[in-house]
Design an enzyme around this catalytic site. Structure first.
Site: not given
Ligand code: PLP
Length: 407
Positions: A124, A201, A204, A227, A365
């Protein structure tokens, strides 16, 4: 909950009763954010109705009460991910905030000219841009582990990148764009052979898998509450004490300090050193309520149910002529990304929406991984504990209609 009763689960999520364009809402955008059970909503309302006050600062009753429940929430989060110490749980605003903390604190301290940071092609933007900018600033190099055409992390290529210049490996647990589950245990083990710390990270991963940070032996694990059936504006950075102790504070302000004079400041101990300013107390309590809710249902039950949905969706959508799946990793969770013939994903998503079905369209993203497949975006359906087989049937029927409309 045994046996798993999806209709009973649905009763707990008031938003699922909504009508969209006169049709029952079919919410399949869970990778973007999940809906909240009544117990989480009630917790937030109760906090504002009965307990609202600032934490850690007051001697008065309400402040002390709020501080106690806030710190109890931290302890429950610690237990949920099986962190060794409560102080290893840093409360942040979300995954993005956790990763920015890492890049600005761990990164600025440990990454220097000529060093390398490893990410994967599946990341992401949140786990890419902070490292890219850090590497630019420090004259270090960002190394990318490639994926195959199924969207799977290429482990042998990863091993080739590890060397004495690598200061951190940071990869997603589960890809938000394709749903691929990365082999994080093996990734961590291999990096540790070179004494390289690993951040996961888990934005998900946390909502589809059981996470035990000690069993994984990851050095850092980041996730967002929203999430994970909890409110927005709260997240966690788990870090091993030995690393967090050495890392400088990221943001300056109230609460993260010990002694302050005009000449100098000494910093608070862990975890407060990384928690400048007033936190999102109600969201932390909401996250605690979400954890309780998830524990009652059981993550194994949730994962089994979502897997059933994923397999069924794959099987049914596959029957549609001209459908193309993007990312077909053998190990996948919660996400199905696809294209319908030459129809632009944005057009498809807009029509699908008019049937009351919320799917995501676009690059999610994660532009570099879509560049890998030479496409501008996909239609993404992502599943949660409350989705049903009937909803997948509706999606399939709607996708067929979209196709017919464009023919
Ligand atoms: N990393 C992953 C794999 C994600 O799917 C997301 C959000 O879709 C993020 C990071 C960023 O999360 P947040 O917008 O809640 O900070």
């Amino acid at each position: 909950m045994n046996p798993y009763d999806v209709n009973k689960v649905r009763e707990d999520f008031p938003i699922l009763k909504r009508k969209i364009y006169g049709k029952n809402l079919v919410y399949l955008d869970n990778a973007a954010t999940t809906q909240k059970p009544q117990s989480v909503i009630d917790t937030v309302v109760k906090y504002y109705s009965e307990s609202n006050s600032n934490i850690h600062r007051g001697v008065h009753y309400l402040s002390q009460e709020a501080t106690v429940v806030f710190e109890e929430a931290r302890e429950n989060i610690q237990q949920y991910v099986n962190a060794k110490e409560k102080k290893e749980i840093i409360i942040t605003k979300g995954t993005t905030d956790s990763i920015n903390l890492m890049a600005n604190s761990f990164g600025k301290k440990n990454v220097n000219e000529g060093d390398e940071v490893i990410i994967s092609a599946l990341e992401h933007h949140s786990n890419l841009v902070p490292w890219q900018q850090l590497c630019k600033e420090k004259k270090a190099t960002l190394k990318i582990v490639p994926v195959n055409d199924q969207g799977e992390f290429l482990f042998d290529e990863y091993v080739k990148l590890l060397n004495s210049k690598t200061k951190l490996v940071t990869v997603s647990h589960v890809s938000n764009a394709l749903g691929s589950i990365n082999p994080i245990k093996e990734i961590i083990e291999k990096a540790h052979e070179f004494n390289i710390p690993v951040m996961i990270d888990g934005a998900q991963g946390i909502s589809h898998c059981s996470v035990d940070v000690q069993q994984l032996d990851c050095d850092f694990y980041a996730f967002s509450g929203h999430k994970f059936y909890a409110p927005m504006g709260v997240g966690i950075l788990y870090g091993k004490e030995k690393y967090l102790e050495e890392m400088p504070p990221y943001q300056m302000g109230g609460e993260m300090v010990d002694q302050v004079s005009f000449e100098k400041t000494s910093f608070n101990e862990l975890p407060f050193k990384f928690e400048a300013g007033t936190p999102n107390v109600e969201a932390v309590l909401g996250l605690n309520a979400a954890l309780e809710y998830i524990k009652n249902i059981g993550m194994e039950n949730i994962a089994r149910h979502e897997n059933k949905l994923l397999n069924y969706a794959t099987q049914e959508l596959k029957k549609i002529d001209g459908i193309r799946f993007i990312g077909e990793a053998v190990n996948r969770a919660g996400v199905i990304s696809f294209l319908i013939g030459d129809i632009h994903p944005f057009d498809a998503g807009t029509i699908i929406d008019h049937f009351g079905i919320a799917v995501r369209t676009g690059h999610h993203c994660a532009q570099p991984i879509l560049d890998h497949f030479n496409i501008p975006g996909t239609v993404r359906a992502s599943f949660a504990m409350y989705n049903t087989i009937e909803e997948i049937d509706l999606l399939t029927t709607t996708v067929k209609q979209v196709k017919t409309m464009f023919e």
